[in-house]
Design a protein around this motif. Structure first.
Motif, PDB file in Angstrom:
ATOM      1  N   PRO A 149     -17.482 -23.851 -21.321  1.00  0.00           N
ATOM      2  CA  PRO A 149     -16.465 -24.490 -20.479  1.00  0.00           C
ATOM      3  C   PRO A 149     -15.114 -23.804 -20.633  1.00  0.00           C
ATOM      4  CG  PRO A 149     -17.709 -26.117 -21.752  1.00  0.00           C
ATOM      5  CD  PRO A 149     -18.085 -24.773 -22.288  1.00  0.00           C
ATOM      6  N   ALA A 150     -14.353 -23.799 -19.548  1.00  0.00           N
ATOM      7  CA  ALA A 150     -13.036 -23.161 -19.561  1.00  0.00           C
ATOM      8  C   ALA A 150     -11.992 -24.199 -19.940  1.00  0.00           C
ATOM      9  CB  ALA A 150     -12.728 -22.560 -18.190  1.00  0.00           C
ATOM     10  N   TYR A 151     -11.766 -24.380 -21.238  1.00  0.00           N
ATOM     11  CA  TYR A 151     -10.784 -25.352 -21.702  1.00  0.00           C
ATOM     12  C   TYR A 151      -9.389 -24.747 -21.670  1.00  0.00           C
ATOM     13  CZ  TYR A 151     -14.920 -27.711 -23.556  1.00  0.00           C
ATOM     14  OH  TYR A 151     -16.125 -28.317 -23.688  1.00  0.00           O
ATOM     15  N   ALA A 152      -8.402 -25.605 -21.366  1.00  0.00           N
ATOM     16  CA  ALA A 152      -7.007 -25.159 -21.387  1.00  0.00           C
ATOM     17  C   ALA A 152      -6.603 -24.798 -22.820  1.00  0.00           C
ATOM     18  CB  ALA A 152      -6.104 -26.263 -20.854  1.00  0.00           C
ATOM     19  N   GLN A 153      -5.842 -23.749 -22.958  1.00  0.00           N
ATOM     20  CA  GLN A 153      -5.441 -23.258 -24.275  1.00  0.00           C
ATOM     21  C   GLN A 153      -3.992 -23.650 -24.574  1.00  0.00           C
ATOM     22  OE1 GLN A 153      -7.780 -21.650 -26.263  1.00  0.00           O
ATOM     23  NE2 GLN A 153      -9.113 -22.286 -24.578  1.00  0.00           N
ATOM     24  N   GLY A 154      -3.678 -23.746 -25.881  1.00  0.00           N
ATOM     25  CA  GLY A 154      -2.306 -23.988 -26.292  1.00  0.00           C
ATOM     26  C   GLY A 154      -1.895 -25.445 -26.180  1.00  0.00           C
ATOM     27  N   ASN A 155      -0.642 -25.715 -26.527  1.00  0.00           N
ATOM     28  CA  ASN A 155      -0.107 -27.067 -26.449  1.00  0.00           C
ATOM     29  C   ASN A 155       0.072 -27.492 -24.992  1.00  0.00           C
ATOM     30  OD1 ASN A 155      -0.035 -26.846 -29.194  1.00  0.00           O
ATOM     31  ND2 ASN A 155       2.188 -26.766 -29.367  1.00  0.00           N
TER      32      ASN A 155
END
Length: 361
Positions: free
Chosen positions: A25-31
């Protein structure tokens, strides 16, 4: 048919689903900052507290990877606009009670409150262990949403009135604030029902725009100041024996989160659920005593009024049965309610009655 169902039921959607099942899955990265809108005015006792507790818990549990920016009603969108705002992606999540949005789908009543329905424990039984969560995950994605129980007020009071209610006829022409299916019940009894956000209720009652209102219970009602306007208070209500508050996310936003972040959302919501219920129940008794000492007359509805509530409630809760999903939720909800109540009345119910008799409560 909604967008997700369409994709799942077409050949292209099936191929896409098969392809994505093979890839990470393409999860959002960073805060990430998540905007929470609410149905509550800032500072409303208990309900705004629950939203703030949930926002803070998510931020702290994620160690700042998710920062929740809470916008109270009117600060970004109005109290009754949060459902559409999150569904459309204008905000990431909302905290509120979903009987405000029955115009979207009548089955939302089961995930907020129905008259003569479940208390807090019974709702928790249904949602977590008896089919409720699965039905929520069938209903809310129609609108691109993902809900979590995130607060409960416990049993709500019958409300504040300018004059006593001695028979069902006293509701004829009464301008009364009550949302959801409870309000529809009063409409059956001839009341002119008003659906107002909590932050507008005091002014409406004070100005005479309404003749009476329900809000939550002694503590929250005292904080709202209704005792400054009228001194007639009915402590037991039919309409909300355990209303569920939801933390509801935009489904695309939720699916972009990592599994760990999704778990944080779920567990933060469960934490606020018990914290919120306890906050109301810990404060109600002392508040009721203060109200009574301040000259408020504490009353209960007569049996004839309860009977009228019951007959009208049966009509109201069965009217949408032509909707297949509503009926599916109704059948599941009522089966679970009967099961939980049957055991509860024989265990906790009997124990509580005997304990109160013995210790003199």
């Amino acid at each position: 048919m909604n967008r997700r169902s369409f994709l799942k039921n077409t050949a292209l959607g099936g191929s896409a689903a098969a392809a994505t099942s093979l890839a990470a899955p393409a999860y959002a990265q960073g805060n990430r900052t998540l905007t929470m809108v609410t149905t509550w005015g800032r500072g409303l006792a208990g309900v705004h507290d629950a939203a703030q507790y949930c926002a803070d818990a998510i931020t702290e549990m994620s160690d700042g990877a998710l920062t929740v920016d809470l916008k109270a009603a009117g600060e970004l969108v109005g109290a009754f606009e949060v459902f559409d705002a999150v569904s459309a992606g204008q905000a990431d999540m909302y905290h509120g009670v979903d009987y405000y949005f029955l115009g979207q789908h009548p089955a939302l009543s089961f995930f907020s409150q129905v008259p003569f329905g479940m208390n807090f424990q019974e709702y928790s039984n249904w949602f977590y262990h008896d089919g409720g969560r699965e039905l929520a995950d069938e209903l809310y994605p129609i609108f691109g949403l993902k809900p979590f129980p995130a607060g409960n007020t416990g049993p709500q009071s019958g409300g504040w009135f300018k004059s006593e209610i001695n028979s069902p006829d006293d509701f004829q022409g009464l301008k009364f604030r009550m949302p959801g299916q409870g309000g529809q019940v009063l409409g059956k009894l001839g009341a002119s029902v008003q659906n107002l956000p909590g932050s507008e209720v005091y002014q409406a009652l004070s100005s005479g725009a309404i003749d009476g209102t329900e809000w939550i219970g002694p503590w929250a009602d005292e904080k709202a100041g209704f005792q400054e306007i009228t001194k007639i208070y009915y402590t037991a209500g039919f309409h909300e024996p355990g209303p569920n508050l939801n933390l509801t996310l935009n489904l695309d936003v939720y699916e972009e989160l990592t599994p760990a972040q999704q778990s944080i959302i779920s567990n933060a919501a469960q934490a606020v659920n018990i914290w919120s219920m306890s906050q109301f129940m810990a404060n109600n008794s002392a508040a009721l005593q203060r109200l009574q000492s301040g000259g408020v007359t504490i009353l209960e509805f007569p049996d004839s009024v309860w009977d009228a509530f019951g007959a009208a409630a049966e009509e109201v809760t069965k009217e949408p049965m032509g909707d297949e999903l509503y009926k599916k939720c109704y059948d599941s909800y009522m089966e679970s309610l009967r099961s939980s109540a049957a055991w509860g009345s024989r265990s906790e119910g009997e124990f509580t009655a005997q304990r109160n008799r013995i210790v003199g409560i």
